[in-house]
Design a protein around this motif. Structure first.
Motif, mmCIF file in Angstrom:
data_model
loop_
_atom_site.group_PDB
_atom_site.id
_atom_site.type_symbol
_atom_site.label_atom_id
_atom_site.label_comp_id
_atom_site.label_asym_id
_atom_site.label_seq_id
_atom_site.Cartn_x
_atom_site.Cartn_y
_atom_site.Cartn_z
ATOM 1 N N GLY A 1 -29.165 -9.231 48.221
ATOM 2 C CA GLY A 1 -28.131 -10.029 48.873
ATOM 3 C C GLY A 1 -27.323 -10.880 47.922
ATOM 4 O O GLY A 1 -26.685 -11.852 48.352
ATOM 5 N N ASP A 2 -27.339 -10.542 46.640
ATOM 6 C CA ASP A 2 -26.630 -11.344 45.642
ATOM 7 C C ASP A 2 -25.170 -10.935 45.473
ATOM 8 O O ASP A 2 -24.483 -11.486 44.605
ATOM 9 C CB ASP A 2 -27.340 -11.241 44.287
ATOM 10 N N VAL A 3 -24.699 -9.967 46.245
ATOM 11 C CA VAL A 3 -23.277 -9.613 46.268
ATOM 12 C C VAL A 3 -22.815 -9.619 47.717
ATOM 13 O O VAL A 3 -23.630 -9.561 48.652
ATOM 14 C CB VAL A 3 -23.012 -8.225 45.634
ATOM 15 N N LEU A 4 -21.510 -9.672 47.915
ATOM 16 C CA LEU A 4 -20.970 -9.729 49.267
ATOM 17 C C LEU A 4 -21.257 -8.431 50.028
ATOM 18 O O LEU A 4 -21.378 -7.352 49.426
ATOM 19 C CB LEU A 4 -19.464 -9.971 49.206
ATOM 20 N N PRO A 5 -21.355 -8.495 51.342
ATOM 21 C CA PRO A 5 -21.622 -7.298 52.153
ATOM 22 C C PRO A 5 -20.606 -6.180 51.954
ATOM 23 O O PRO A 5 -20.926 -5.013 52.201
ATOM 24 C CB PRO A 5 -21.573 -7.840 53.590
ATOM 25 N N ALA A 6 -19.404 -6.511 51.481
ATOM 26 C CA ALA A 6 -18.393 -5.484 51.259
ATOM 27 C C ALA A 6 -18.856 -4.449 50.246
ATOM 28 O O ALA A 6 -18.461 -3.280 50.316
ATOM 29 C CB ALA A 6 -17.084 -6.129 50.785
ATOM 30 N N VAL A 7 -19.699 -4.851 49.295
ATOM 31 C CA VAL A 7 -20.196 -3.914 48.284
ATOM 32 C C VAL A 7 -21.130 -2.902 48.929
ATOM 33 O O VAL A 7 -21.025 -1.690 48.693
ATOM 34 C CB VAL A 7 -20.905 -4.667 47.141
ATOM 35 N N GLU A 8 -22.047 -3.380 49.765
ATOM 36 C CA GLU A 8 -22.938 -2.452 50.475
ATOM 37 C C GLU A 8 -22.137 -1.487 51.340
ATOM 38 O O GLU A 8 -22.403 -0.286 51.361
ATOM 39 C CB GLU A 8 -23.919 -3.221 51.347
ATOM 40 N N ARG A 9 -21.153 -1.999 52.058
ATOM 41 C CA ARG A 9 -20.356 -1.131 52.929
ATOM 42 C C ARG A 9 -19.629 -0.066 52.131
ATOM 43 O O ARG A 9 -19.538 1.097 52.546
ATOM 44 C CB ARG A 9 -19.359 -1.968 53.738
ATOM 45 N N ALA A 10 -19.075 -0.456 50.976
ATOM 46 C CA ALA A 10 -18.313 0.499 50.175
ATOM 47 C C ALA A 10 -19.186 1.624 49.646
ATOM 48 O O ALA A 10 -18.736 2.763 49.516
ATOM 49 C CB ALA A 10 -17.636 -0.224 49.010
ATOM 50 N N ILE A 11 -20.450 1.334 49.347
ATOM 51 C CA ILE A 11 -21.332 2.338 48.744
ATOM 52 C C ILE A 11 -22.113 3.107 49.803
ATOM 53 O O ILE A 11 -22.150 4.346 49.798
ATOM 54 C CB ILE A 11 -22.312 1.681 47.750
ATOM 55 N N TYR A 12 -22.743 2.387 50.733
ATOM 56 C CA TYR A 12 -23.689 3.010 51.655
ATOM 57 C C TYR A 12 -23.206 3.044 53.111
ATOM 58 O O TYR A 12 -23.852 3.647 53.963
ATOM 59 C CB TYR A 12 -25.037 2.277 51.602
ATOM 60 N N GLY A 13 -22.066 2.408 53.380
ATOM 61 C CA GLY A 13 -21.635 2.244 54.755
ATOM 62 C C GLY A 13 -21.320 3.541 55.486
ATOM 63 O O GLY A 13 -21.422 3.610 56.710
ATOM 64 N N GLY A 14 -20.924 4.584 54.763
ATOM 65 C CA GLY A 14 -20.556 5.832 55.409
ATOM 66 C C GLY A 14 -21.715 6.768 55.689
ATOM 67 O O GLY A 14 -21.530 7.811 56.340
ATOM 68 N N LEU A 15 -22.897 6.431 55.201
ATOM 69 C CA LEU A 15 -24.061 7.287 55.416
ATOM 70 C C LEU A 15 -24.598 7.126 56.838
ATOM 71 O O LEU A 15 -24.458 6.060 57.449
ATOM 72 C CB LEU A 15 -25.175 6.919 54.427
ATOM 73 N N PRO A 16 -25.223 8.155 57.393
ATOM 74 C CA PRO A 16 -25.933 7.971 58.664
ATOM 75 C C PRO A 16 -26.961 6.860 58.519
ATOM 76 O O PRO A 16 -27.510 6.635 57.438
ATOM 77 C CB PRO A 16 -26.610 9.333 58.889
ATOM 78 N N ALA A 17 -27.232 6.169 59.618
ATOM 79 C CA ALA A 17 -28.106 4.998 59.559
ATOM 80 C C ALA A 17 -29.463 5.323 58.953
ATOM 81 O O ALA A 17 -30.022 4.515 58.190
ATOM 82 C CB ALA A 17 -28.279 4.420 60.963
ATOM 83 N N HIS A 18 -29.993 6.508 59.238
ATOM 84 C CA HIS A 18 -31.330 6.843 58.739
ATOM 85 C C HIS A 18 -31.341 7.168 57.247
ATOM 86 O O HIS A 18 -32.407 7.370 56.670
ATOM 87 C CB HIS A 18 -31.921 8.014 59.531
ATOM 88 N N GLN A 19 -30.144 7.229 56.606
ATOM 89 C CA GLN A 19 -30.074 7.474 55.168
ATOM 90 C C GLN A 19 -29.429 6.312 54.420
ATOM 91 O O GLN A 19 -29.171 6.410 53.226
ATOM 92 C CB GLN A 19 -29.283 8.754 54.890
ATOM 93 N N GLY A 20 -29.179 5.217 55.104
ATOM 94 C CA GLY A 20 -28.459 4.087 54.534
ATOM 95 C C GLY A 20 -29.318 3.183 53.669
ATOM 96 O O GLY A 20 -30.331 3.598 53.084
ATOM 97 N N LEU A 21 -28.921 1.920 53.593
ATOM 98 C CA LEU A 21 -29.553 1.005 52.649
ATOM 99 C C LEU A 21 -31.040 0.818 52.941
ATOM 100 O O LEU A 21 -31.846 0.757 52.001
ATOM 101 C CB LEU A 21 -28.839 -0.348 52.681
ATOM 102 N N GLU A 22 -31.434 0.745 54.203
ATOM 103 C CA GLU A 22 -32.849 0.529 54.498
ATOM 104 C C GLU A 22 -33.693 1.736 54.089
ATOM 105 O O GLU A 22 -34.841 1.585 53.665
ATOM 106 C CB GLU A 22 -33.040 0.194 55.977
ATOM 107 N N PHE A 23 -33.119 2.930 54.213
ATOM 108 C CA PHE A 23 -33.813 4.121 53.705
ATOM 109 C C PHE A 23 -34.014 4.000 52.202
ATOM 110 O O PHE A 23 -35.107 4.276 51.686
ATOM 111 C CB PHE A 23 -33.004 5.367 54.036
ATOM 112 N N HIS A 24 -32.981 3.565 51.496
ATOM 113 C CA HIS A 24 -33.089 3.401 50.050
ATOM 114 C C HIS A 24 -34.127 2.326 49.702
ATOM 115 O O HIS A 24 -34.920 2.489 48.762
ATOM 116 C CB HIS A 24 -31.727 3.038 49.457
ATOM 117 N N ARG A 25 -34.124 1.239 50.474
ATOM 118 C CA ARG A 25 -35.103 0.175 50.217
ATOM 119 C C ARG A 25 -36.527 0.717 50.361
ATOM 120 O O ARG A 25 -37.414 0.401 49.560
ATOM 121 C CB ARG A 25 -34.872 -0.977 51.183
#
Length: 447
Positions: A90-114
């Motif tokens: 969470g050390d960068v703005l949410p816009a960074v997450e959206r730009a990189i992972y926002g287009g992925l299906p939810a089951h493959q998004g940031l929480e999957f990566h985590r």
């Protein structure tokens, strides 16, 4: 239902027509291509490559740039992982997450990566750059296509121009690749799985595999006795295929303890084109060095409230068109997760700031950006083919450097008539010899 086939002579005649007519290709050379490819891949196999008359001999500067990609690109990759870690914390703005992972299906998004843990903290081990002759990287493909085509052309030029002029051949490059595998995995017979059907150029991929097998690598599905559990290295040209291949339930749990198991990294970050904008973006620039920024032409993310200019200002769409486009040509690129829109040279538009088509494409991209899709703009580098091949004056060259497991393997040049050059639309190709020309006014020469 029985399908009638043409007789063997008709099929042979059709197969020999895949090499386009060119005045510099002799009957002997045409026969060599047909016999060589068929010998490695089976009767009447074909790869649609049109070789230029000679290999390109780079200047010492251009050769050094290419060889340095095996060092500089992985360093850039590692700094991209710093962005990923900042997204997780969470050390960068949410816009960074959206730009990189926002287009992925939810089951493959940031929480999957985590949930992947250490398995998402690996960098790609094989890559192909797409760059200007002057040395700016437009994109980095992981692993990209063209590997087999490079080997084929290397053998062709070594056969008809001499191996000493080219500096390598297919066997030498394949041996270098297998040598890197042996060093990485500590075994004399590394076992690989290559998901061939994920490649946009499957014939070239099959040719690369056969040359690697001849050099000592063993492949699941090709070599007797190689089971899924024996595989130490998995290659795919499609990120999602790593999650769905038949043995993924067996392979994915191994990734956390085997950082070299997957060739292309399980982190989606290295698949998206937005990666090239991160060194310049005010939200992520702190994680990169000037050397990272020097790799690429200026690249920016289309944001909901504007776009960042090279001087750091955030300006509106109207200001971008009025201030930046008159003096600089840009590419507009789709950089989200729909592979059908963003691969094989698709989803790329030339922004000239004048034509209705150009401005309409920019308007649509900006609208989609506001709805959550990621688009980038990237300054074009004006290269000419004249200094590479005087007979192709006015055409666009694209140089691709191939690196794997820390090794520089070679460079391929494609030529196209339009500003966007891709293997399925390019009309000619050559290889960069692994010898060098005197560093004169031109940056290299045809051998």
């Amino acid at each position: 239902m029985v399908i009638a086939h043409s007789d063997r002579a008709d099929r042979s005649a059709r197969a020999s027509s895949w090499l386009p007519d060119a005045p510099w290709i002799s009957a002997e050379q045409r026969a060599w291509f047909k016999e060589h490819v068929s010998g490695w891949l089976g009767a009447n196999a074909a790869m649609p490559v049109l070789p230029r008359p000679r290999p390109y001999v780079p200047s010492p500067r251009r050769a050094a740039l290419s060889r340095d990609r095996a060092r500089s690109v992985p360093e850039f990759f590692r700094n991209c992982l710093r962005v990923y870690e900042a997204v997780l914390s969470g050390d960068v703005l949410p816009a960074v997450e959206r730009a990189i992972y926002g287009g992925l299906p939810a089951h493959q998004g940031l929480e999957f990566h985590r949930a992947l843990g250490p398995a998402a903290l690996t960098i790609p081990l094989s890559f192909r750059t797409d760059e200007s002759m002057s040395g700016k990287l437009y994109e980095v493909q992981v692993p990209g296509s063209g590997w087999g085509e490079y080997l084929l052309l290397s053998d062709y030029y070594a056969t008809f121009h001499g191996r000493e002029r080219v500096g390598t051949d297919a066997a030498g490059t394949a041996e270098a690749y297998v040598g890197a595998l042996r060093r990485t995995f500590g075994t004399d017979d590394p076992c690989l799985m290559h998901l061939v059907d994920t490649s946009s150029g499957q014939t070239g991929t099959r040719y690369f595999i056969e040359r690697a097998r001849a050099a000592g690598a063993r492949y699941y599905g090709a070599d007797p006795g190689v089971g899924a559990a024996d595989v130490v290295h998995i290659k795919s040209h499609f990120w999602q295929a790593l999650l769905t291949e038949f043995h993924s339930a067996q392979h994915l749990p191994r990734a956390a303890n085997e950082p070299a198991l997957y060739d292309r990294s399980l982190n989606w970050l290295f698949t998206t084109k937005v990666m090239t904008a991160l060194p310049f973006w005010r939200l992520t620039a702190e994680f990169f060095t000037d050397q990272d920024r020097d790799l690429f032409p200026y690249t920016a993310v289309l944001e909901e409230d504007g776009v960042q200019l090279p001087d750091g200002r955030l300006v509106s769409r109207e200001e971008f068109v009025a201030e930046e486009l008159p003096g600089s040509r840009y590419f507009l690129k789709y950089a989200d997760a729909d592979v059908a829109r963003g691969s094989c040279g698709q989803g790329i538009h030339v922004l000239d700031g004048v034509s209705t088509q150009s401005l309409s494409a920019l308007d649509l991209a900006w609208q989609e950006s506001g709805e959550g899709s990621t688009w980038i703009v990237q300054r074009a580098v004006d290269d000419t083919s004249y200094e590479v091949d005087p007979d192709l004056a006015g055409w666009t060259p694209k140089l691709s450097v191939l690196c794997s497991l820390g090794e520089y393997l070679g460079s391929l040049i494609l030529f196209g008539k339009g500003p966007v050059v891709h293997a399925r639309t390019s009309v000619a190709a050559t290889v960069c010899a692994q010898t060098t020309a005197p560093d004169l006014r031109i940056d290299g020469a045809m051998a």
